[in-house]
Structures are given as structure tokens and as C-alpha cells.
Design a protein around this motif. Structure first.
Motif, PDB file in Angstrom:
ATOM      1  N   THR A 101       5.920   3.250   2.829  1.00  0.00           N
ATOM      2  CA  THR A 101       6.197   1.915   2.317  1.00  0.00           C
ATOM      3  C   THR A 101       7.531   1.575   2.968  1.00  0.00           C
ATOM      4  OG1 THR A 101       6.873   0.683   0.352  1.00  0.00           O
ATOM      5  CG2 THR A 101       7.158   3.054   0.224  1.00  0.00           C
ATOM      6  N   ARG A 132       0.290   7.559   4.070  1.00  0.00           N
ATOM      7  CA  ARG A 132       0.590   8.436   2.929  1.00  0.00           C
ATOM      8  C   ARG A 132      -0.342   9.636   2.996  1.00  0.00           C
ATOM      9  NH1 ARG A 132       1.753   4.138  -2.106  1.00  0.00           N
ATOM     10  NH2 ARG A 132       3.293   2.942  -0.923  1.00  0.00           N
ATOM     11  N   GLU A 134      -2.043  11.580   1.296  1.00  0.00           N
ATOM     12  CA  GLU A 134      -2.562  11.699  -0.073  1.00  0.00           C
ATOM     13  C   GLU A 134      -3.143  13.085  -0.277  1.00  0.00           C
ATOM     14  OE1 GLU A 134      -2.507   9.681  -2.600  1.00  0.00           O
ATOM     15  OE2 GLU A 134      -1.980   7.728  -1.746  1.00  0.00           O
ATOM     16  N   LEU A 141     -11.209   3.031   1.862  1.00  0.00           N
ATOM     17  CA  LEU A 141     -10.601   1.818   1.295  1.00  0.00           C
ATOM     18  C   LEU A 141      -9.881   2.043  -0.040  1.00  0.00           C
ATOM     19  CD1 LEU A 141     -13.376  -0.914   1.923  1.00  0.00           C
ATOM     20  CD2 LEU A 141     -11.481  -0.323   3.392  1.00  0.00           C
ATOM     21  N   ARG A 143      -8.651   5.323  -1.528  1.00  0.00           N
ATOM     22  CA  ARG A 143      -7.476   6.188  -1.352  1.00  0.00           C
ATOM     23  C   ARG A 143      -7.505   6.686   0.084  1.00  0.00           C
ATOM     24  NH1 ARG A 143      -7.200   8.546  -5.631  1.00  0.00           N
ATOM     25  NH2 ARG A 143      -5.307   7.634  -6.422  1.00  0.00           N
ATOM     26  N   VAL A 144      -6.691   6.036   0.924  1.00  0.00           N
ATOM     27  CA  VAL A 144      -6.703   6.359   2.351  1.00  0.00           C
ATOM     28  C   VAL A 144      -5.350   6.930   2.748  1.00  0.00           C
ATOM     29  CG1 VAL A 144      -8.474   4.718   3.061  1.00  0.00           C
ATOM     30  CG2 VAL A 144      -6.134   3.914   2.790  1.00  0.00           C
ATOM     31  N   ILE A 147      -3.055   3.271   5.245  1.00  0.00           N
ATOM     32  CA  ILE A 147      -3.366   2.021   4.545  1.00  0.00           C
ATOM     33  C   ILE A 147      -3.198   0.926   5.582  1.00  0.00           C
ATOM     34  CG2 ILE A 147      -2.858   0.578   2.533  1.00  0.00           C
ATOM     35  CD1 ILE A 147      -1.297   2.910   1.324  1.00  0.00           C
ATOM     36  N   HIS A 154       9.193  -8.234  -0.381  1.00  0.00           N
ATOM     37  CA  HIS A 154      10.494  -7.713  -0.827  1.00  0.00           C
ATOM     38  C   HIS A 154      11.420  -8.897  -1.045  1.00  0.00           C
ATOM     39  CE1 HIS A 154       9.590  -3.443   0.218  1.00  0.00           C
ATOM     40  NE2 HIS A 154       8.728  -4.042   1.034  1.00  0.00           N
ATOM     41  N   PHE A 196       6.844   3.044 -10.076  1.00  0.00           N
ATOM     42  CA  PHE A 196       7.168   3.231  -8.663  1.00  0.00           C
ATOM     43  C   PHE A 196       8.507   3.983  -8.551  1.00  0.00           C
ATOM     44  CE2 PHE A 196       8.975   1.393  -4.651  1.00  0.00           C
ATOM     45  CZ  PHE A 196       8.007   1.883  -3.784  1.00  0.00           C
ATOM     46  N   GLY A 218      -2.988  -3.806  -7.402  1.00  0.00           N
ATOM     47  CA  GLY A 218      -1.743  -4.471  -7.016  1.00  0.00           C
ATOM     48  C   GLY A 218      -0.637  -4.062  -7.958  1.00  0.00           C
ATOM     49  N   THR A 219       0.599  -4.016  -7.441  1.00  0.00           N
ATOM     50  CA  THR A 219       1.722  -3.639  -8.308  1.00  0.00           C
ATOM     51  C   THR A 219       2.932  -4.503  -7.986  1.00  0.00           C
ATOM     52  OG1 THR A 219       1.819  -1.770  -6.766  1.00  0.00           O
ATOM     53  CG2 THR A 219       1.322  -1.248  -9.039  1.00  0.00           C
ATOM     54  N   CYS A 249       9.940  -5.805  -5.443  1.00  0.00           N
ATOM     55  CA  CYS A 249       8.967  -5.677  -4.362  1.00  0.00           C
ATOM     56  C   CYS A 249       7.571  -5.598  -4.967  1.00  0.00           C
ATOM     57  CB  CYS A 249       9.248  -4.465  -3.475  1.00  0.00           C
ATOM     58  SG  CYS A 249       9.028  -2.885  -4.282  1.00  0.00           S
ATOM     59  N   TYR A 250       6.592  -6.027  -4.211  1.00  0.00           N
ATOM     60  CA  TYR A 250       5.220  -6.008  -4.724  1.00  0.00           C
ATOM     61  C   TYR A 250       4.236  -5.874  -3.570  1.00  0.00           C
ATOM     62  CZ  TYR A 250       7.009 -10.860  -4.489  1.00  0.00           C
ATOM     63  OH  TYR A 250       7.687 -12.000  -4.143  1.00  0.00           O
ATOM     64  N   ILE A 252      -0.131  -5.080  -2.217  1.00  0.00           N
ATOM     65  CA  ILE A 252      -1.576  -4.838  -2.375  1.00  0.00           C
ATOM     66  C   ILE A 252      -2.049  -4.071  -1.127  1.00  0.00           C
ATOM     67  CG2 ILE A 252      -2.022  -6.881  -3.799  1.00  0.00           C
ATOM     68  CD1 ILE A 252      -3.323  -7.033  -0.370  1.00  0.00           C
ATOM     69  N   SER A 253      -3.288  -3.617  -1.160  1.00  0.00           N
ATOM     70  CA  SER A 253      -3.768  -2.817  -0.032  1.00  0.00           C
ATOM     71  C   SER A 253      -5.260  -3.029   0.219  1.00  0.00           C
ATOM     72  CB  SER A 253      -3.540  -1.334  -0.322  1.00  0.00           C
ATOM     73  OG  SER A 253      -4.529  -0.880  -1.223  1.00  0.00           O
ATOM     74  N   ARG A 255      -7.489  -1.648  -0.998  1.00  0.00           N
ATOM     75  CA  ARG A 255      -8.230  -1.567  -2.258  1.00  0.00           C
ATOM     76  C   ARG A 255      -8.789  -2.911  -2.693  1.00  0.00           C
ATOM     77  NH1 ARG A 255      -4.810   2.464  -6.205  1.00  0.00           N
ATOM     78  NH2 ARG A 255      -5.048   4.296  -4.869  1.00  0.00           N
TER      79      ARG A 255
HETATM   80  C1  PR8 Z   1       4.809  -0.030  -3.119  1.00  0.00           C
HETATM   81  N1  PR8 Z   1       6.599  -1.091  -1.948  1.00  0.00           N
HETATM   82  O1  PR8 Z   1       4.655   0.704  -2.172  1.00  0.00           O
HETATM   83  P1  PR8 Z   1       2.811   0.960  -4.472  1.00  0.00           P
HETATM   84  N2  PR8 Z   1      -4.833   3.930  -0.408  1.00  0.00           N
HETATM   85  C2  PR8 Z   1      -5.112   2.637  -0.691  1.00  0.00           C
HETATM   86  N3  PR8 Z   1      -4.311   1.865  -1.430  1.00  0.00           N
HETATM   87  C3  PR8 Z   1      -3.162   2.368  -1.903  1.00  0.00           C
HETATM   88  C4  PR8 Z   1      -2.802   3.720  -1.659  1.00  0.00           C
HETATM   89  C5  PR8 Z   1      -3.689   4.508  -0.863  1.00  0.00           C
HETATM   90  N4  PR8 Z   1      -3.432   5.771  -0.541  1.00  0.00           N
HETATM   91  N5  PR8 Z   1      -1.621   3.946  -2.272  1.00  0.00           N
HETATM   92  C6  PR8 Z   1      -1.254   2.793  -2.878  1.00  0.00           C
HETATM   93  N6  PR8 Z   1      -2.176   1.836  -2.658  1.00  0.00           N
HETATM   94  C7  PR8 Z   1       5.885  -1.082  -3.186  1.00  0.00           C
HETATM   95  C8  PR8 Z   1       5.331  -2.463  -3.312  1.00  0.00           C
HETATM   96  C9  PR8 Z   1       6.258  -2.250  -1.161  1.00  0.00           C
HETATM   97  C10 PR8 Z   1       5.203  -2.952  -1.929  1.00  0.00           C
HETATM   98  C11 PR8 Z   1      -2.144   0.429  -3.126  1.00  0.00           C
HETATM   99  O2  PR8 Z   1       4.032  -0.032  -4.204  1.00  0.00           O
HETATM  100  O3  PR8 Z   1       3.123   2.349  -4.078  1.00  0.00           O
HETATM  101  C12 PR8 Z   1      -2.217   0.283  -4.638  1.00  0.00           C
HETATM  102  O4  PR8 Z   1      -3.103  -0.757  -4.970  1.00  0.00           O
HETATM  103  O5  PR8 Z   1       2.468   0.719  -5.909  1.00  0.00           O
HETATM  104  C13 PR8 Z   1      -0.786  -0.107  -5.003  1.00  0.00           C
HETATM  105  O6  PR8 Z   1      -0.766  -0.928  -6.143  1.00  0.00           O
HETATM  106  C14 PR8 Z   1      -0.336  -0.866  -3.763  1.00  0.00           C
HETATM  107  O7  PR8 Z   1      -0.946  -0.181  -2.684  1.00  0.00           O
HETATM  108  C15 PR8 Z   1       1.178  -0.891  -3.574  1.00  0.00           C
HETATM  109  O8  PR8 Z   1       1.679   0.427  -3.510  1.00  0.00           O
END
Ligand code: PR8
Length: 470
Positions: A101, A132, A134, A141, A143-144, A147, A154, A196, A218-219, A249-250, A252-253, A255
Motif C-alpha cells: 500500500t 501482498r 498473503e 480477485l 485474495r490475491v 492487487i 490519501h 488498519f 472497501g475500507t 486514507c481509503y 478498494i480493490s 474484490r
Molecule cells: C489500505 N491504504 O491499504 P486496506 N486481495 C484483494 N483485495 C484486497 C487484498 C488482497 N490480498 N487485501 C486488501 N484488499 C489503505 C487504504 C491505502 C488505501 C482490499 O487499506 O489494507 C480490501 O477490500 O484495508 C480492503 O478493504 C482494500 O483492499 C484496502 O486495503
């Protein structure tokens, strides 16, 4: 493999979304159909973010010392970082991390950019790939390890209140985004142990997949001043003092694409909301030997009109194969609307229209004057009906319980989301998670009356949600 998992993998392959055969675990190839869906989905988010954010692009590599600066943050990611240690045969004197990130890539630069209170707020976003390693079971899509659709925003503010307001604004942004995709969600504040790394608190959006497990889609994180202190992001106040900035910061991915597929799909395959469908309308000419050219000519005109006048993504399927095979394929690929035209339809001034969301066929009058407007109206109805259906089924799967036995029974029988009264204590929460083999999603609201915690019996001030999660 669960039934849903099997279905999901089959759809990814048959609808040509991604190819999962790439020889690195957790990394996949976007195929043309999938890439289009991804692009149209991102267009929606980009449009919303562009209203008051600026798009930027930061490098992929982060120097080891910058990544390590924020202790809590680096602790949270230490097991997941990929490292670049060599340039060719030469060992680097400073290891470089592939961004998991981008906080630690961006914030040293923010420290150079922010000077006075009038520079603020600053709001940036970028759409990049993050890495990541993992350790949990990877899933395409969902858990990858790469991403590919990480959309991270930010923001920097000159007061605590402004930072908090931005958290609310970010929640509104994601509501608007997920509503446009007809993806239902619950919003909770994550428990302390699941926030986080480095954040003051985390607010998350979760949806429900067909197997009854929730997916965090989303977070939104309120970072307070923690990172500003670490990376020395300060601004000069009106009275000339230097203050640490407040940050959020927020993100999505990929997902989000997984949830579009999972939430709307059915036995016939994908079912795409018109706004993100690779093709919104497919025209299938019904051809017999006699009148073939006339039918094709008519369909071509129809295609041009829908594309040029209606501004729609249209595909005329004039391949020389059985119509039934085409129907099967386009239903499986989730195209929202199919128009069938044969010689008799042209004679009668009619067309046959099938809506993918309910698979209902209707014969309609074809009036060249009102045609594009009519198709547009049907597509709007499809969007609305999809949202209605997905929310209805989602809401049915949120069940209140009053004791742990009931919670266990509900979760085991139906999956879904359980709502209950909870004291909010970590030890009780962890105990509950273990006993029920679930995750506490988080607190949804503070209950007005004094209630009792379903697990420990202590006073419960919080209404909380739990589920089995991805
Ligand atoms: C942040 N920093 O990083 P977060 N595969 C798919 N989707 C994923 C994975 C994965 N391995 N890990 C996380 N996500 C902050 C906010 C910049 C932006 C998705 O936040 O670690 C999840 O939906 O919470 C998660 O909500 C989103 O990425 C943001 O990751």
C-alpha cells in the motif's frame, strides 16, 4: 471446493474475465471481457473521485528505511512484503519493497509538499497494483498477491474535525460507488484488533457472497496524526506555529469485481449491471436462408443507431452459428439486454427483447423514432431491479440473535450476518470469534438502551455484526 467456489472459477474462465493459469500464485491475467468490466467499474469511481481529488502516480518501490519508519504500520505488513534485493547481479545497499500500500511511499513526499494551513486540504488518489504476500488461502480477485485494481485515496487536513469530516465524505463516496453497482453492503467500525495498521480507527464496507460469507470490499481509515508525526508532515497555522497534519486514507480493490460477479450472478452465469457491462446490448439476427441480407442490413442499422444516437456499447453477433448457442454465450457473459430480429419481426414492425436479470422475453413494437429512448429506459429498469433484488436478498440475510447458541445455529444453518448486543471488550470478542468460528465485523451503532452482552453478560452498549468472512 464449495459450490459457489466452483461456480465462481467456472465463470471467470468461461466468461473470459481472468486467466488463472499464470505461473505465480495469487497473480492472474485480465482477459479482454474482464478488463472491460474492470475499466467501466473504475470509470464510475474515477468520476466520483475526480470531483474533489487529484490523481497522481507514485513509484512501485519503497526504500526499506521509509517502510520501516512507522512502527505499527510496518509490523502489520511485515509478513506480507515482497523485497527487491538485487539490481542485476549487484546486491542493493538498500533493499526496496514492492508497495503493499502506498502510505510510506507518499508521505515522505507529502512532508515536502505541505507548508501552510492554506495548502490544505489536499486529496489525492491513484489506481495501481500493490503486492501482498498473503499467507491465507489465495483466491482469484478475492485474495490475491498482486492487487491490480488498488484504488487508494490519501487526504491531508489542518484539523481533527476536517479529518473526521473526510471519513464521512469517503463513506458517502463508496456508498455512491457501490449503489451504482447495485452491490449491497453493511458499514461497521472495525474492532481495535482488526483496524488498519497505524490507523486511529477503520470503517469498512462488507457485502455478502452467495455462500453466506462476507467480503470486505472497501475500507476508510482515519489516520489521525500518527503518520504525520512519523513522516514530519507539518503546516504553519495562521498564528505561525507548526502543527502536525491530520490524515485519512481509503481504498478498494479487485474484490469489487468479485462482488459484482458473486452478488448478481446466477445459474446461467454472469449478470452485469448495465453501467459496467462490457456490452450493454447484443443484437442477434435470426437468420434463415430467405431474407438473410435484409435481416443483417436491418440489424447493422440498429447497431449504428444504438451506438451513435444511444451512446451504448453494442455488439452485433452475426457469426455463422446457431442462434441458441449465441443466446447461451451472451447470457453466460451477463450482457444485460438481447435483441432478437428475424424477417418476420421486421415485417411486423416488432422486436424480441430479453432482459438478462430476470431472463424474461418480450415482443415489442419497433418504432425507429422512439427506439433508443426505449432501450435506454429498459436498461435503467434493469439497473433498478438488480439493486432492488440484491438489497432484498442481502437484508434477509442479516439476522438478530439474543444468545450465542442461537448465533451458532444461525451461522451454521444459513451463514450470512448476525447482529447482536456486545460489550465491546477485546477478550470477550476474541472468545466469541473462537467459539463460533466467525469474525466480528464491527460495531454498527451504539444501542440507546442498556442491553446485555450475549457472550459475557456484561452491559452491552454496542450493536455488533459478525459473520464467516473471506
Ligand atoms: C489500505 N491504504 O491499504 P486496506 N486481495 C484483494 N483485495 C484486497 C487484498 C488482497 N490480498 N487485501 C486488501 N484488499 C489503505 C487504504 C491505502 C488505501 C482490499 O487499506 O489494507 C480490501 O477490500 O484495508 C480492503 O478493504 C482494500 O483492499 C484496502 O486495503
Amino acid at each position: 471446493m464449495s459450490k459457489f467456489s466452483e461456480w465462481f472459477h467456472k465463470i471467470l474462465e468461461e466468461a473470459e474475465i481472468i486467466d488463472t493459469r499464470y505461473p505465480v500464485k495469487g497473480m492472474h491475467v485480465w482477459l479482454p471481457q474482464g478488463f472491460k468490466i474492470r475499466r467501466y467499474t473504475l470509470n464510475i469511481l474515477r468520476k466520483i473521485l475526480d470531483e474533489d481529488h487529484d490523481e497522481v502516480l507514485f513509484p512501485l518501490l519503497i526504500p526499506e528505511d521509509e517502510l520501516a519508519k512507522e512502527a505499527i504500520h510496518v509490523k502489520g505488513f511485515e509478513d506480507e512484503v515482497y523485497w527487491v534485493t538485487h539490481g542485476g547481479l549487484t546486491e542493493l545497499n538498500k533493499k526496496l519493497a514492492l508497495r503493499p500500500t502506498s502510505e510510506t511511499a507518499m508521505y515522505p513526499m507529502f512532508s515536502l509538499w505541505v507548508r501552510t494551513h492554506s495548502d490544505l486540504p489536499l486529496k489525492f488518489y491513484q489506481i495501481v497494483n500493490t503486492f501482498r504476500y498473503e499467507t491465507k488461502h489465495t483466491r482469484p480477485l478475492i485474495r490475491v498477491r498482486e492487487i491490480t485494481t488498488f484504488t487508494e485515496a490519501h487526504t491531508i487536513h489542518n484539523s481533527k474535525e476536517d479529518g473526521e469530516k473526510q471519513v464521512e465524505r469517503a463513506i458517502e463516496i463508496y456508498k455512491q460507488f457501490f449503489n451504482a453497482l447495485a452491490i449491497p453492503y453493511v458499514i461497521t467500525t472495525r474492532p481495535e484488533w482488526d483496524k488498519f495498521p497505524g490507523a486511529d480507527y477503520t470503517v469498512a464496507f462488507d457485502t455478502l457472497m452467495p455462500d453466506g460469507k462476507t467480503l470486505q470490499i472497501g475500507t476508510v481509515h482515519n489516520l489521525g496524526q500518527t503518520f504525520a508525526r512519523t513522516f514530519d508532515i507539518t503546516y504553519e497555522t495562521e498564528s505561525g506555529e507548526h502543527e502536525y497534519a491530520y490524515q485519512t486514507c481509503y481504498g478498494i480493490s479487485d474484490r469489487v469485481i468479485a462482488s459484482i460477479i458473486g452478488v448478481h450472478g446466477d445459474q446461467s452465469g454472469l449478470c452485469l449491471p448495465p453501467d459496467v457491462a462490457s456490452y450493454q446490448v447484443v443484437i442477434v439476427p435470426i437468420i434463415f436462408k430467405k431474407g438473410k441480407e435484409e435481416v443483417l442490413e436491418f440489424c447493422r442499422k440498429m447497431e449504428d443507431t444504438l451506438r451513435d444516437k444511444g451512446n451504448l456499447r453494442v455488439y452485433l453477433d452475426d457469426r455463422d452459428i446457431r442462434a441458441g448457442k449465441k443466446f447461451y454465450e451472451w447470457e453466460m457473459r451477463g450482457v444485460p439486454l438481447r435483441i432478437e430480429i428475424g424477417a418476420r419481426d421486421i415485417q411486423n414492425g416488432e422486436m424480441v427483447v430479453l432482459s438478462r436479470n430476470n431472463l424474461q422475453k418480450e415482443t415489442m413494437k419497433y418504432d425507429p423514432q422512439t427506439f433508443t429512448g426505449k432501450i435506454d429506459e429498459i436498461l435503467k429498469n434493469i439497473s433498478q431491479n438488480m439493486a432492488h433484488k440484491s438489497w432484498e436478498s442481502f437484508n434477509k440475510n442479516i439476522r438478530p440473535v439474543s444468545n450465542t447458541d442461537e448465533a451458532l445455529e444461525e451461522i451454521s444453518k444459513h451463514g450470512g450476518i448476525i447482529s447482536f448486543n456486545w460489550c465491546g471488550n477485546k477478550s470477550c470478542g476474541k472468545d466469541l470469534e473462537e467459539k463460533l468460528r466467525v469474525d466480528i465485523l464491527g460495531v454498527q451503532e451504539i444501542s440507546k438502551e442498556e442491553k446485555t452482552c450475549i457472550n459475557c453478560g456484561n452491559p452491552a452498549k454496542k450493536i455488533t455484526l459478525l459473520s464467516r468472512t473471506y
